[in-house]
Design a protein around this motif. Structure first.
Motif, PDB file in Angstrom:
ATOM      1  N   ASP A 105       0.840  -1.189   0.000  1.00  0.00           N
ATOM      2  CA  ASP A 105       0.000   0.000   0.000  1.00  0.00           C
ATOM      3  C   ASP A 105       0.887   1.256   0.000  1.00  0.00           C
ATOM      4  OD1 ASP A 105      -1.646   2.182   0.762  1.00  0.00           O
ATOM      5  OD2 ASP A 105      -3.062   0.821   1.727  1.00  0.00           O
ATOM      6  N   GLU A 126       0.106   4.449   0.077  1.00  0.00           N
ATOM      7  CA  GLU A 126      -0.285   5.452   1.067  1.00  0.00           C
ATOM      8  C   GLU A 126       0.158   5.035   2.466  1.00  0.00           C
ATOM      9  OE1 GLU A 126      -4.254   6.873   0.956  1.00  0.00           O
ATOM     10  OE2 GLU A 126      -4.036   7.730  -1.052  1.00  0.00           O
ATOM     11  N   TYR A 128       2.580   7.184   4.779  1.00  0.00           N
ATOM     12  CA  TYR A 128       1.982   7.655   6.028  1.00  0.00           C
ATOM     13  C   TYR A 128       2.832   7.259   7.235  1.00  0.00           C
ATOM     14  CZ  TYR A 128      -1.593   8.632   9.540  1.00  0.00           C
ATOM     15  OH  TYR A 128      -2.272   9.132  10.628  1.00  0.00           O
ATOM     16  N   LYS A 165      -2.582  13.100   4.418  1.00  0.00           N
ATOM     17  CA  LYS A 165      -2.816  12.559   3.076  1.00  0.00           C
ATOM     18  C   LYS A 165      -3.273  13.622   2.083  1.00  0.00           C
ATOM     19  CE  LYS A 165      -3.551   7.891   4.793  1.00  0.00           C
ATOM     20  NZ  LYS A 165      -4.488   6.771   5.025  1.00  0.00           N
ATOM     21  N   PHE A 223       2.884  14.844   0.361  1.00  0.00           N
ATOM     22  CA  PHE A 223       2.365  13.475   0.355  1.00  0.00           C
ATOM     23  C   PHE A 223       1.868  13.119  -1.046  1.00  0.00           C
ATOM     24  CE2 PHE A 223      -0.845  10.202   0.795  1.00  0.00           C
ATOM     25  CZ  PHE A 223      -0.348   9.360   1.771  1.00  0.00           C
ATOM     26  N   ARG A 237       3.367  10.296  -3.489  1.00  0.00           N
ATOM     27  CA  ARG A 237       2.501   9.203  -3.940  1.00  0.00           C
ATOM     28  C   ARG A 237       2.566   9.072  -5.456  1.00  0.00           C
ATOM     29  NH1 ARG A 237      -3.901   9.397  -2.895  1.00  0.00           N
ATOM     30  NH2 ARG A 237      -3.678  10.978  -4.525  1.00  0.00           N
TER      31      ARG A 237
END
Length: 256
Positions: free
Chosen positions: A194, A196, A200, A237, A242, A246
């Motif tokens: 993942d 994110e 994170y 996010k 971020f 991503r």
């Protein structure tokens, strides 16, 4: 610079005649949260297992605090993705956590206090007498994390620990893990698919590629994540950095 806790010194691993991990040079600093991403079969779990002493490198060495790792150690805890199989169904929550203390030969009189402390730390203080079948998936994974914390490890390896959980439970445990890492001063290597989740949680993200060659080695990218701490699910996010990171990671995975 912080102290180097783990040093992958040109580590290469061959399994079944196939090079899973080409010579990889990597340092992990004390208190650092390093996430590892990459396509299936690229050696993410193998990298963690080598650092935990479960797999011996075919070439090179993994060093912990300057000494070669030759086998498993209580200073390194490993959290598996399959929490159901990691717990003993006939043991209560407290008794499952006690396994780590029994293995370390902690005197029996000292165990209840240590068990109570780690269960409170992961929010399971009221569930010590329950059995795994009576718990949700997220609670079972907390038990496994509590058992690892009971070891008082220096380093924690986590192999997709939240991959089988629903989205809301996963986000809750991400925040709890981030808090625990800060409070306990742990060094963490964390495998995830993942993007994110990697951004994170991580201070750095390590990207691996599959089918390495001398021209295209396993270690494809090392990305710093300079996002403010502590992080939170919505604000972090939506942060421009971020979103930029991503896109960078998505672009990488889209081409590998």
């Amino acid at each position: 610079m912080s102290e180097t806790v783990l040093h992958f010194d040109r580590v290469a691993i061959t399994l079944g005649g196939r090079e899973i991990l080409s010579p990889t040079e990597l340092r992990v600093r004390r208190g650092e949260f390093v996430c590892v991403i990459g396509p299936s079969g690229c050696g993410k779990t193998t990298l963690l297992r080598a650092a935990a002493g479960f797999v011996a490198p075919s070439r090179g060495a993994v060093m912990r605090q300057g000494k070669p790792i030759t086998g498993p150690s209580r200073e390194v805890a490993f959290v598996f993705q399959d929490y159901g199989r990691a717990l003993l169904p006939w043991r209560s929550v407290a008794a499952n956590v006690s396994l780590a203390l029994e293995a370390a030969k902690v005197p029996e009189a000292e165990r209840p206090a240590r068990i109570a402390k780690v269960l409170d730390t992961v929010g399971l203080g009221a569930h010590a007498g329950k059995y795994p079948a009576q718990l949700s998936g997220g609670m079972q994974q907390r038990v496994q994390i509590a058992r690892c914390l009971a070891q008082r490890p220096d380093v924690m390896m986590m192999d997709e620990p939240f991959g089988a959980l629903d989205a809301m439970t996963r986000e809750t445990l991400q925040d709890e893990l981030a808090r625990l890492v800060r409070e306990e001063g742990l060094t963490v290597m964390f495998v995830t698919h993942d993007l994110e989740e990697a951004l994170y949680l991580g201070d750095r993200v390590i990207a691996l590629r599959s089918n390495p060659t001398p021209e295209r080695p396993s270690l494809a990218a090392v990305i710093d994540v300079p996002l403010p701490q502590p992080r939170e699910q919505i604000g972090t996010k939506e942060h421009p950095e971020f979103l930029r990171l991503r896109r960078e990671l998505y672009h990488y995975l889209g081409h590998h």
